[in-house]
Design an enzyme around this catalytic site. Structure first.
Site, mmCIF file in Angstrom:
data_model
loop_
_atom_site.group_PDB
_atom_site.id
_atom_site.type_symbol
_atom_site.label_atom_id
_atom_site.label_comp_id
_atom_site.label_asym_id
_atom_site.label_seq_id
_atom_site.Cartn_x
_atom_site.Cartn_y
_atom_site.Cartn_z
ATOM 1 N N LYS A 259 16.062 14.791 21.902
ATOM 2 C CA LYS A 259 16.212 16.212 22.261
ATOM 3 C C LYS A 259 17.409 16.809 21.536
ATOM 4 O O LYS A 259 17.361 17.939 21.055
ATOM 5 C CB LYS A 259 16.394 16.298 23.783
ATOM 6 C CG LYS A 259 16.053 17.600 24.422
ATOM 7 C CD LYS A 259 14.640 18.069 24.160
ATOM 8 C CE LYS A 259 13.973 18.738 25.300
ATOM 9 N NZ LYS A 259 12.584 19.071 25.083
ATOM 10 N N LYS B 98 10.637 24.283 18.630
ATOM 11 C CA LYS B 98 12.087 24.187 18.400
ATOM 12 C C LYS B 98 12.419 23.618 17.039
ATOM 13 O O LYS B 98 13.369 24.014 16.394
ATOM 14 C CB LYS B 98 12.645 23.222 19.450
ATOM 15 C CG LYS B 98 13.560 23.891 20.442
ATOM 16 C CD LYS B 98 14.378 22.920 21.218
ATOM 17 C CE LYS B 98 13.697 22.213 22.329
ATOM 18 N NZ LYS B 98 13.435 22.879 23.561
ATOM 19 N N LYS C 233 15.671 25.285 35.639
ATOM 20 C CA LYS C 233 16.685 24.812 34.702
ATOM 21 C C LYS C 233 17.805 25.839 34.527
ATOM 22 O O LYS C 233 17.563 27.030 34.446
ATOM 23 C CB LYS C 233 15.998 24.569 33.374
ATOM 24 C CG LYS C 233 16.855 23.902 32.326
ATOM 25 C CD LYS C 233 16.025 23.889 31.091
ATOM 26 C CE LYS C 233 16.237 23.074 29.998
ATOM 27 N NZ LYS C 233 15.176 23.007 29.061
ATOM 28 N N ASP D 193 8.281 20.029 19.699
ATOM 29 C CA ASP D 193 9.111 20.461 20.817
ATOM 30 C C ASP D 193 8.956 21.968 21.117
ATOM 31 O O ASP D 193 9.427 22.805 20.350
ATOM 32 C CB ASP D 193 10.596 20.145 20.504
ATOM 33 C CG ASP D 193 11.420 19.934 21.760
ATOM 34 O OD1 ASP D 193 10.840 19.955 22.860
ATOM 35 O OD2 ASP D 193 12.636 19.718 21.641
HETATM 36 P P1 NAD Z 1 7.109 15.897 33.151
HETATM 37 O O1 NAD Z 1 7.974 14.687 33.208
HETATM 38 O O2 NAD Z 1 6.929 16.691 34.377
HETATM 39 O O3 NAD Z 1 5.667 15.525 32.624
HETATM 40 C C1 NAD Z 1 5.437 14.541 31.694
HETATM 41 C C2 NAD Z 1 4.217 13.749 32.123
HETATM 42 O O4 NAD Z 1 3.947 12.801 31.101
HETATM 43 C C3 NAD Z 1 4.412 12.956 33.400
HETATM 44 O O5 NAD Z 1 3.365 13.258 34.305
HETATM 45 C C4 NAD Z 1 4.345 11.499 32.955
HETATM 46 O O6 NAD Z 1 3.742 10.673 33.926
HETATM 47 C C5 NAD Z 1 3.498 11.620 31.713
HETATM 48 N N1 NAD Z 1 3.646 10.573 30.703
HETATM 49 C C6 NAD Z 1 4.728 9.918 30.245
HETATM 50 N N2 NAD Z 1 4.414 9.074 29.251
HETATM 51 C C7 NAD Z 1 3.086 9.221 29.053
HETATM 52 C C8 NAD Z 1 2.160 8.650 28.164
HETATM 53 N N3 NAD Z 1 2.540 7.732 27.285
HETATM 54 N N4 NAD Z 1 0.872 9.047 28.230
HETATM 55 C C9 NAD Z 1 0.460 9.977 29.138
HETATM 56 N N5 NAD Z 1 1.286 10.540 30.021
HETATM 57 C C10 NAD Z 1 2.584 10.164 29.970
HETATM 58 O O7 NAD Z 1 7.724 16.781 31.962
HETATM 59 P P2 NAD Z 1 7.424 18.311 31.634
HETATM 60 O O8 NAD Z 1 8.471 19.127 32.266
HETATM 61 O O9 NAD Z 1 6.003 18.598 31.890
HETATM 62 O O10 NAD Z 1 7.730 18.295 30.069
HETATM 63 C C11 NAD Z 1 6.844 17.606 29.216
HETATM 64 C C12 NAD Z 1 7.438 17.461 27.843
HETATM 65 O O11 NAD Z 1 7.612 18.754 27.270
HETATM 66 C C13 NAD Z 1 8.791 16.780 27.799
HETATM 67 O O12 NAD Z 1 8.859 15.886 26.721
HETATM 68 C C14 NAD Z 1 9.731 17.911 27.561
HETATM 69 O O13 NAD Z 1 10.906 17.514 26.892
HETATM 70 C C15 NAD Z 1 8.877 18.804 26.687
HETATM 71 N N6 NAD Z 1 9.372 20.164 26.681
HETATM 72 C C16 NAD Z 1 9.383 20.897 27.832
HETATM 73 C C17 NAD Z 1 9.875 22.194 27.814
HETATM 74 C C18 NAD Z 1 9.883 23.072 29.037
HETATM 75 O O14 NAD Z 1 10.440 24.133 29.015
HETATM 76 N N7 NAD Z 1 9.237 22.694 30.108
HETATM 77 C C19 NAD Z 1 10.393 22.708 26.628
HETATM 78 C C20 NAD Z 1 10.347 21.937 25.479
HETATM 79 C C21 NAD Z 1 9.828 20.675 25.523
#
Ligand code: NAD
Length: 510
Positions: free
Chosen positions: A353, A466, A394, A304
């Site tokens: 989360k 995290k 956010k 994370d």
């Molecule tokens: P998002 O939903 O925009 O992107 C995720 C992508 O993953 C989507 O395009 C979806 O179609 C794809 N997806 C889902 N399941 C899949 C699979 N099995 N195989 C391939 N692709 C798949 O989300 P995001 O904002 O890009 O965040 C991505 C991840 O990062 C999340 O799990 C989020 O919790 C984690 N994260 C993000 C942040 C941040 O600040 N942006 C911080 C910590 C963790």
């Protein structure tokens, strides 16, 4: 500012303990600790040798969830830096940058000059670190949308920048991926049009073939696989299912339903000899995956990305408790409107989360038995709500309440608004660059015959995560500056420099 120096080229450490050859930097290093038994504390020295390969190989990263907000922002951001793209907003012209990256935008103190003033250098001038613009990027997504349209869908980057990058990104179409609607929120099914069919073994074989093709077709020496796809629910850990490497491989062959897509990616990556990084909170690193990584000596890191709220939490709790104040309550609200927020609106993915965000102050609390009793812990509540209108921007609202001197109370309230993916993308980049560096490092005790690679679980990357994975028995460090100095002090050790002590004794001795 006057007096403070800067080294803008690769540094060379002049010391009998450091050798620079064409291929390697070898550093003999005295690691100092102290052993405590009862009230007796005995200083300990351990003599280590680090060997760092100087050649930075052609490296590729494969992003799982490439078409998401993080994946597209990272890809577009690196490309914009490579092309030195500029773009207009109502404020004027903007230039590409790597703000938010410790590898590209942070300096470390390397010593003092003849006037006893500190001199700083970028990390990449202390030890060779991959230049992100040289990274080859590709990936998988359950959505077939090309990366240019996916960047538009994400609504993260400025319109003019999107417009300029569109032609460069439109032919990048993610490979089909492994999809299991049981592991992510049901609300994601409408984008799942790009799926690898077949049983789990066939899916694993396809992923492995994808990695091999990527390497071969582009002449890539090293590949790193990074999960930035949606947060999955926790997988059940069960004896016989996934508790050992062999049971896990057997369960994949037997097409067991409880094997999560992220676990298949981790296994494919390990079996193909690629470092695997988990940027989401789910428990991809079940015991079977960890054993497999150890068996193949493949580096893994997770879980994370540590971006906004948690980063502040690990700073503020450190500040309060290490000022001697008794932090008694932390309440954190988030609302966000991107697809990550939509996915986290389902209880099972939110739970992953919540677990990841909850443990982040444990180490500071446990280190202070003067103000916290044996089982005492501040109240800590985490709330996340999905509000589509705010998109990727956010909101994080936090309240920290502490007991202070003689019955007083101190309440700090923060409101943070930020584009989530613009914080995450440079962190993802740092994870890739530092993980790649770690694959070039070998270590041994002076008396050992052979060098070995770093421990497969890369706890050194905790600053960026995290809920850091650590080797069994190793303490988990959450405090942000401890994590940060563990990276820079480690880099100093690679070139035979002592750890940063901040003592400035040269100014204290008359
Ligand atoms: P998002 O939903 O925009 O992107 C995720 C992508 O993953 C989507 O395009 C979806 O179609 C794809 N997806 C889902 N399941 C899949 C699979 N099995 N195989 C391939 N692709 C798949 O989300 P995001 O904002 O890009 O965040 C991505 C991840 O990062 C999340 O799990 C989020 O919790 C984690 N994260 C993000 C942040 C941040 O600040 N942006 C911080 C910590 C963790």
């Amino acid at each position: 500012m006057s007096g403070i120096g800067f080294v803008g080229e690769p540094i060379i450490v002049d010391s009998g303990n450091v050798e620079y050859s064409k291929d390697e930097i070898i550093s003999r290093y005295e690691y100092r600790e102290a052993r405590v038994v009862g009230n007796r504390v005995t200083p300990l020295n351990e003599n280590l040798i680090f060997k760092t390969q100087r050649h930075v190989p052609k490296t590729g990263v494969l992003l799982v969830g490439w078409g998401g907000n993080n994946g597209t922002t990272l890809t577009a951001g690196i490309l914009a830096n490579k092309l030195k793209t500029t773009w207009m907003t109502k404020e004027g012209e903007h230039h590409s940058n790597f703000l938010g990256s410790i590898c590209r935008s942070v300096t470390m103190r390397v010593g003092i000059d003849h006037n006893l003033q500190p001199v700083y250098a970028p990390l990449f001038n202390v030890i060779p670190i991959l230049d992100p613009v040289d990274l080859e990027i590709w990936g998988w997504d359950i959505s077939s949308m090309n990366i240019a349209d996916a960047m538009n869908r994400a609504k993260v980057l400025d319109y003019d920048l999107q417009r300029k990058l569109y032609p460069e990104l439109k032919d990048m179409v993610p490979w089909p991926s492994v999809y299991s609607e049981d592991f992510i929120a049901a609300n994601q099914c409408d984008r799942a049009d790009n799926i690898i069919r077949g049983n789990k073994q066939e899916q694993l074989d396809t992923l492995r073939q994808n990695i091999r093709d990527f390497k071969q077709q582009r002449g890539i020496e090293k590949v790193i696989v990074l999960w930035t796809a949606n947060t999955e629910r926790y997988a059940e850990i069960r004896a016989g299912l996934n508790d050992t490497a062999d049971n896990l491989l057997g369960s994949i062959e037997a097409n067991e339903a409880e094997i999560a897509p992220s676990t298949l990616f981790a296994v494919a990556s390990i079996l193909e000899g690629c470092t695997y990084i988990n940027g989401s909170p789910q428990n991809t690193f079940i015991p079977g995956v960890i054993e497999l990584a150890e068996r193949h000596q493949i580096l893994i890191a997770g879980d994370d990305f540590k971006t906004g709220q948690t980063k502040i939490k690990t700073v503020l709790s450190d500040f309060l408790i290490n000022s001697g104040l008794k932090l008694c309550s932390i309440v954190s609200y988030n609302h966000l409107g991107n697809n990550d927020g939509k996915n986290l609106s389902a209880p099972k993915t939110f739970r992953s989360k919540e677990i990841s965000k909850s443990g982040v102050i444990d180490d500071v609390i446990c280190a202070n038995r003067l103000i916290y009793g044996e089982n005492e812990h501040p109240d800590h509540c985490v709330v996340i709500k999905y509000v589509p209108y705010v998109g990727d921007s956010k909101r994080a609202m936090d309240e920290y309440t502490s007991e202070i001197f003689m019955g007083g109370r101190n309440t700090i309230v923060l409101h943070n608004t930020c584009e989530d993916s613009l914080l995450a993308a440079p962190i993802i980049m740092d994870l890739i660059l530092l993980a790649e560096l770690c694959t070039r490092i070998q270590i041994k005790r002076v008396e050992d015959e052979e060098f070995s690679r770093m421990h497969p679980i890369l706890s050194i990357l905790s600053f960026l995560l995290k809920s850091p994975q650590v080797p069994e028995g190793s303490p988990v460090v959450h405090s942000l500056f401890n994590q940060r100095y563990s990276i820079t002090n480690f880099i100093r050790a690679l070139v035979g420099l002592p750890p940063e002590t901040f003592m400035l004794l040269e100014h204290k001795i008359p």
